[in-house]
Design a protein around this motif. Structure first.
Motif, PDB file in Angstrom:
ATOM      1  N   GLN A  77       0.839  -1.198   0.000  1.00 67.58           N
ATOM      2  CA  GLN A  77       0.000   0.000   0.000  1.00 67.58           C
ATOM      3  C   GLN A  77       0.879   1.256   0.000  1.00 67.58           C
ATOM      4  O   GLN A  77       0.598   2.221  -0.715  1.00 67.58           O
ATOM      5  N   MET A  78       1.949   1.230   0.778  1.00 65.51           N
ATOM      6  CA  MET A  78       2.869   2.357   0.812  1.00 65.51           C
ATOM      7  C   MET A  78       3.525   2.562  -0.551  1.00 65.51           C
ATOM      8  O   MET A  78       3.685   3.707  -1.004  1.00 65.51           O
ATOM      9  N   THR A  79       3.873   1.470  -1.225  1.00 63.31           N
ATOM     10  CA  THR A  79       4.477   1.552  -2.549  1.00 63.31           C
ATOM     11  C   THR A  79       3.504   2.158  -3.548  1.00 63.31           C
ATOM     12  O   THR A  79       3.886   3.012  -4.356  1.00 63.31           O
ATOM     13  N   ALA A  80       2.246   1.754  -3.495  1.00 64.33           N
ATOM     14  CA  ALA A  80       1.237   2.294  -4.406  1.00 64.33           C
ATOM     15  C   ALA A  80       1.077   3.799  -4.210  1.00 64.33           C
ATOM     16  O   ALA A  80       1.015   4.564  -5.185  1.00 64.33           O
ATOM     17  N   ILE A  81       1.046   4.236  -2.964  1.00 57.27           N
ATOM     18  CA  ILE A  81       0.913   5.665  -2.677  1.00 57.27           C
ATOM     19  C   ILE A  81       2.133   6.421  -3.190  1.00 57.27           C
ATOM     20  O   ILE A  81       2.010   7.464  -3.842  1.00 57.27           O
ATOM     21  N   ALA A  82       3.324   5.878  -2.913  1.00 56.77           N
ATOM     22  CA  ALA A  82       4.555   6.534  -3.363  1.00 56.77           C
ATOM     23  C   ALA A  82       4.653   6.572  -4.884  1.00 56.77           C
ATOM     24  O   ALA A  82       5.081   7.571  -5.464  1.00 56.77           O
ATOM     25  N   ALA A  83       4.243   5.491  -5.554  1.00 64.70           N
ATOM     26  CA  ALA A  83       4.278   5.455  -7.017  1.00 64.70           C
ATOM     27  C   ALA A  83       3.337   6.506  -7.607  1.00 64.70           C
ATOM     28  O   ALA A  83       3.689   7.178  -8.591  1.00 64.70           O
ATOM     29  N   ASN A  84       2.173   6.668  -7.010  1.00 65.44           N
ATOM     30  CA  ASN A  84       1.241   7.708  -7.478  1.00 65.44           C
ATOM     31  C   ASN A  84       1.845   9.092  -7.289  1.00 65.44           C
ATOM     32  O   ASN A  84       1.722   9.963  -8.154  1.00 65.44           O
ATOM     33  N   TYR A  85       2.510   9.296  -6.166  1.00 68.55           N
ATOM     34  CA  TYR A  85       3.166  10.576  -5.910  1.00 68.55           C
ATOM     35  C   TYR A  85       4.252  10.854  -6.955  1.00 68.55           C
ATOM     36  O   TYR A  85       4.343  11.957  -7.486  1.00 68.55           O
ATOM     37  N   LEU A  86       5.049   9.834  -7.244  1.00 68.31           N
ATOM     38  CA  LEU A  86       6.101  10.005  -8.257  1.00 68.31           C
ATOM     39  C   LEU A  86       5.503  10.344  -9.620  1.00 68.31           C
ATOM     40  O   LEU A  86       6.026  11.202 -10.346  1.00 68.31           O
ATOM     41  N   ALA A  87       4.418   9.678  -9.989  1.00 70.16           N
ATOM     42  CA  ALA A  87       3.750   9.954 -11.262  1.00 70.16           C
ATOM     43  C   ALA A  87       3.250  11.396 -11.308  1.00 70.16           C
ATOM     44  O   ALA A  87       3.396  12.086 -12.327  1.00 70.16           O
ATOM     45  N   GLU A  88       2.675  11.860 -10.210  1.00 67.70           N
ATOM     46  CA  GLU A  88       2.195  13.243 -10.150  1.00 67.70           C
ATOM     47  C   GLU A  88       3.357  14.223 -10.296  1.00 67.70           C
ATOM     48  O   GLU A  88       3.237  15.236 -10.984  1.00 67.70           O
ATOM     49  N   ARG A  89       4.481  13.922  -9.659  1.00 66.27           N
ATOM     50  CA  ARG A  89       5.645  14.814  -9.727  1.00 66.27           C
ATOM     51  C   ARG A  89       6.179  14.950 -11.134  1.00 66.27           C
ATOM     52  O   ARG A  89       6.751  15.979 -11.492  1.00 66.27           O
ATOM     53  N   ARG A  90       6.023  13.924 -11.953  1.00 70.41           N
ATOM     54  CA  ARG A  90       6.539  14.006 -13.317  1.00 70.41           C
ATOM     55  C   ARG A  90       5.436  14.387 -14.304  1.00 70.41           C
ATOM     56  O   ARG A  90       5.598  14.258 -15.507  1.00 70.41           O
ATOM     57  N   GLY A  91       4.299  14.847 -13.815  1.00 66.22           N
ATOM     58  CA  GLY A  91       3.249  15.385 -14.669  1.00 66.22           C
ATOM     59  C   GLY A  91       2.241  14.372 -15.175  1.00 66.22           C
ATOM     60  O   GLY A  91       1.479  14.671 -16.094  1.00 66.22           O
ATOM     61  N   LEU A  92       2.204  13.174 -14.612  1.00 66.63           N
ATOM     62  CA  LEU A  92       1.245  12.127 -14.976  1.00 66.63           C
ATOM     63  C   LEU A  92       1.312  11.723 -16.447  1.00 66.63           C
ATOM     64  O   LEU A  92       0.338  11.268 -17.017  1.00 66.63           O
ATOM     65  N   PHE A  93       2.479  11.908 -17.072  1.00 68.65           N
ATOM     66  CA  PHE A  93       2.627  11.472 -18.453  1.00 68.65           C
ATOM     67  C   PHE A  93       2.614   9.949 -18.509  1.00 68.65           C
ATOM     68  O   PHE A  93       3.215   9.292 -17.661  1.00 68.65           O
ATOM     69  N   PRO A  94       1.942   9.359 -19.483  1.00 75.56           N
ATOM     70  CA  PRO A  94       1.835   7.906 -19.555  1.00 75.56           C
ATOM     71  C   PRO A  94       3.157   7.234 -19.935  1.00 75.56           C
ATOM     72  O   PRO A  94       4.083   7.880 -20.420  1.00 75.56           O
ATOM     73  N   GLY A  95       3.202   5.939 -19.700  1.00 70.90           N
ATOM     74  CA  GLY A  95       4.328   5.139 -20.140  1.00 70.90           C
ATOM     75  C   GLY A  95       5.405   4.891 -19.092  1.00 70.90           C
ATOM     76  O   GLY A  95       6.400   4.233 -19.383  1.00 70.90           O
ATOM     77  N   GLN A  96       5.227   5.387 -17.892  1.00 71.55           N
ATOM     78  CA  GLN A  96       6.253   5.225 -16.862  1.00 71.55           C
ATOM     79  C   GLN A  96       5.711   4.551 -15.598  1.00 71.55           C
ATOM     80  O   GLN A  96       6.354   4.601 -14.547  1.00 71.55           O
ATOM     81  N   LYS A  97       4.558   3.920 -15.708  1.00 71.78           N
ATOM     82  CA  LYS A  97       3.922   3.328 -14.537  1.00 71.78           C
ATOM     83  C   LYS A  97       4.824   2.302 -13.851  1.00 71.78           C
ATOM     84  O   LYS A  97       4.997   2.323 -12.629  1.00 71.78           O
ATOM     85  N   LEU A  98       5.438   1.415 -14.626  1.00 66.54           N
ATOM     86  CA  LEU A  98       6.312   0.394 -14.052  1.00 66.54           C
ATOM     87  C   LEU A  98       7.544   1.031 -13.419  1.00 66.54           C
ATOM     88  O   LEU A  98       7.944   0.659 -12.311  1.00 66.54           O
ATOM     89  N   ALA A  99       8.133   2.002 -14.085  1.00 69.37           N
ATOM     90  CA  ALA A  99       9.312   2.677 -13.542  1.00 69.37           C
ATOM     91  C   ALA A  99       8.968   3.386 -12.229  1.00 69.37           C
ATOM     92  O   ALA A  99       9.753   3.337 -11.264  1.00 69.37           O
TER      93      ALA A  99
END
Length: 59
Positions: free
Chosen positions: A15-37
């Motif tokens: 759950q912590m990883t999912a929250i952190a991954a969403n935060y990282l995606a938001e920080r980079r502008g939610l551009f697609p293609g980097q979900k796994l990274a």
């Protein structure tokens, strides 16, 4: 096993990883293609924080 603090259940690592991954995606502008990274980076950061005993936060 979960730890309790003031009657609240602590989040599990996944759950912590999912929250952190969403935060990282938001920080980079939610551009697609980097979900796994985002997920893998968040997973490494959470694991590192848990092993060192520090509170988890990205950024």
């Amino acid at each position: 096993m979960t730890k309790q603090r003031r009657g609240k259940t602590q989040p599990q690592p996944q759950q912590m990883t999912a929250i952190a991954a969403n935060y990282l995606a938001e920080r980079r502008g939610l551009f697609p293609g980097q979900k796994l990274a985002d997920w893998l980076r968040a997973e490494r950061e959470i694991e590192s924080h848990l092993q060192s005993g520090l509170p988890s936060s990205s950024g």
